[in-house]
Structure formats: C-alpha cells, structure tokens
Write a protein that holds these residues in place. Sequence first.
Motif, PDB file in Angstrom:
ATOM      1  N   ARG A  62      -8.038   4.186 -11.097  1.00 51.39           N
ATOM      2  CA  ARG A  62      -7.567   2.923 -10.533  1.00 51.39           C
ATOM      3  C   ARG A  62      -6.048   2.849 -10.645  1.00 51.39           C
TER       4      ARG A  62
ATOM      5  N   ARG B 288      -4.579  -2.232  -7.110  1.00 52.74           N
ATOM      6  CA  ARG B 288      -5.750  -2.702  -6.369  1.00 52.74           C
ATOM      7  C   ARG B 288      -6.404  -1.594  -5.539  1.00 52.74           C
ATOM      8  N   ASP B 289      -5.984  -0.341  -5.798  1.00 51.40           N
ATOM      9  CA  ASP B 289      -6.517   0.810  -5.072  1.00 51.40           C
ATOM     10  C   ASP B 289      -7.148   1.807  -6.039  1.00 51.40           C
TER      11      ASP B 289
ATOM     12  N   GLU C 208     -15.359   6.144  -3.026  1.00 46.19           N
ATOM     13  CA  GLU C 208     -15.307   4.885  -2.270  1.00 46.19           C
ATOM     14  C   GLU C 208     -16.286   3.854  -2.847  1.00 46.19           C
TER      15      GLU C 208
ATOM     16  N   ALA D  90     -14.847   2.462  -6.017  1.00 50.97           N
ATOM     17  CA  ALA D  90     -13.766   1.525  -5.693  1.00 50.97           C
ATOM     18  C   ALA D  90     -14.341   0.175  -5.262  1.00 50.97           C
TER      19      ALA D  90
ATOM     20  N   LEU E  40     -11.922  -3.048  -5.455  1.00 53.98           N
ATOM     21  CA  LEU E  40     -10.626  -2.533  -5.024  1.00 53.98           C
ATOM     22  C   LEU E  40     -10.502  -2.574  -3.503  1.00 53.98           C
ATOM     23  N   LYS E  41      -9.287  -2.529  -3.020  1.00 51.86           N
ATOM     24  CA  LYS E  41      -9.003  -2.727  -1.600  1.00 51.86           C
ATOM     25  C   LYS E  41      -8.998  -1.453  -0.764  1.00 51.86           C
ATOM     26  N   ALA E  42      -8.690  -0.310  -1.393  1.00 49.66           N
ATOM     27  CA  ALA E  42      -8.550   0.925  -0.622  1.00 49.66           C
ATOM     28  C   ALA E  42      -8.668   2.139  -1.536  1.00 49.66           C
ATOM     29  N   VAL E  43      -8.852   3.299  -0.906  1.00 51.27           N
ATOM     30  CA  VAL E  43      -8.765   4.582  -1.603  1.00 51.27           C
ATOM     31  C   VAL E  43      -7.543   5.282  -1.036  1.00 51.27           C
ATOM     32  N   THR E  44      -6.713   5.796  -1.920  1.00 51.71           N
ATOM     33  CA  THR E  44      -5.526   6.539  -1.517  1.00 51.71           C
ATOM     34  C   THR E  44      -5.623   7.967  -2.049  1.00 51.71           C
TER      35      THR E  44
ATOM     36  N   ARG F 146      -4.657   6.931   3.285  1.00 50.50           N
ATOM     37  CA  ARG F 146      -5.213   5.678   2.757  1.00 50.50           C
ATOM     38  C   ARG F 146      -6.390   5.264   3.626  1.00 50.50           C
TER      39      ARG F 146
ATOM     40  N   PRO G 155      -8.650   1.749   3.911  1.00 47.21           N
ATOM     41  CA  PRO G 155      -9.023   0.406   3.449  1.00 47.21           C
ATOM     42  C   PRO G 155     -10.544   0.308   3.329  1.00 47.21           C
TER      43      PRO G 155
END
Length: 148
Positions: free
Chosen positions: A66, A69-70, A96, A99, A104-108, A144, A146
């Motif tokens: 983490r 927020r990603d 994903e 997350a 969480l908002k996204a995976v990067t 990224r 979302p």
Amino acid sequence: MIRPATMADADVIRACTRAAFGRYVVRMNREPAPMQADLAPAIAQGQVHVVTGPDGCILGHVICRRVGRDMALDTLAVWPDHAGRGLGKRLVAHVETLARQQGLKAVTLYTNAAMVENLPFYAGLGYSCTGRNRKDGFDRVFFRKPLG
C-alpha cells in the motif's frame, strides 16, 4: 491457489525471480532491480503472495504494498516454464482484489522499458501508461489502473 508467502518460501521466490528476470540482463547490461531486492522485509510484512500448483509447488509470485490510497505492484514473476498459462494475470487480479478489499483507489506499477513484452501485457489488463522516467539507472515505464 494464491497464498501469502512465508520465510520458508524465500529461497524458491528468489530463484523464481532470478529465472524470470534473467533474460533481461543482456538487454539492460545489468541485473533488473527485482533480482537484487531483499525479500525478507516484504515477506514479513505480508507483501509477497505466491501462486502454487496442485502439488503445492510455487509457480510464481507477486510483491505489492500500500502506498497512500493506491496499491503498488512491485514485482511479478513466474517461472519461465510456467509462463503463458495465465498465472501472471491471476496474480495481477489478486493484487487488484487486495486493493479493493482495502478500499484503495488504484493499482500502480512500473516496468523497465527494456522489458518490451510487459508493455502490452499490462495495457491488455486495463492499465494506462502514465509516464516514463529514468531512476537509479533504470528506464522505467509507469502504469496505473483505477479500481471501480
């Protein structure tokens, strides 16, 4: 099956990483960063997950953590003799899911530009390229996705 890694898995994970990333050494004129990473802290913090076969043998792994927020996907590796069977996609989907479970908002993630096979792989999974940067001597391409 995908499960959290344990310290007992460390040697196999290290060997898998070396096998999966070894083909890039010549292209990059050096070992990719994952080949030099210290796994112990990531395993201890629950950041490493392994995919196993029916016999319990480790076929690949993913390292994620983490970041704000990603969820950052740091390393994805599958033994070369198991590549092309959807294990990488399963591991990315697992990240994903983790997350989403954490709100969480996204995976990067990023990959090395020399790892050209990875660019369409991540794009095909819905990841958008967000930029490119040279850091620590590595030419990195950032992605990224979302999460809805």
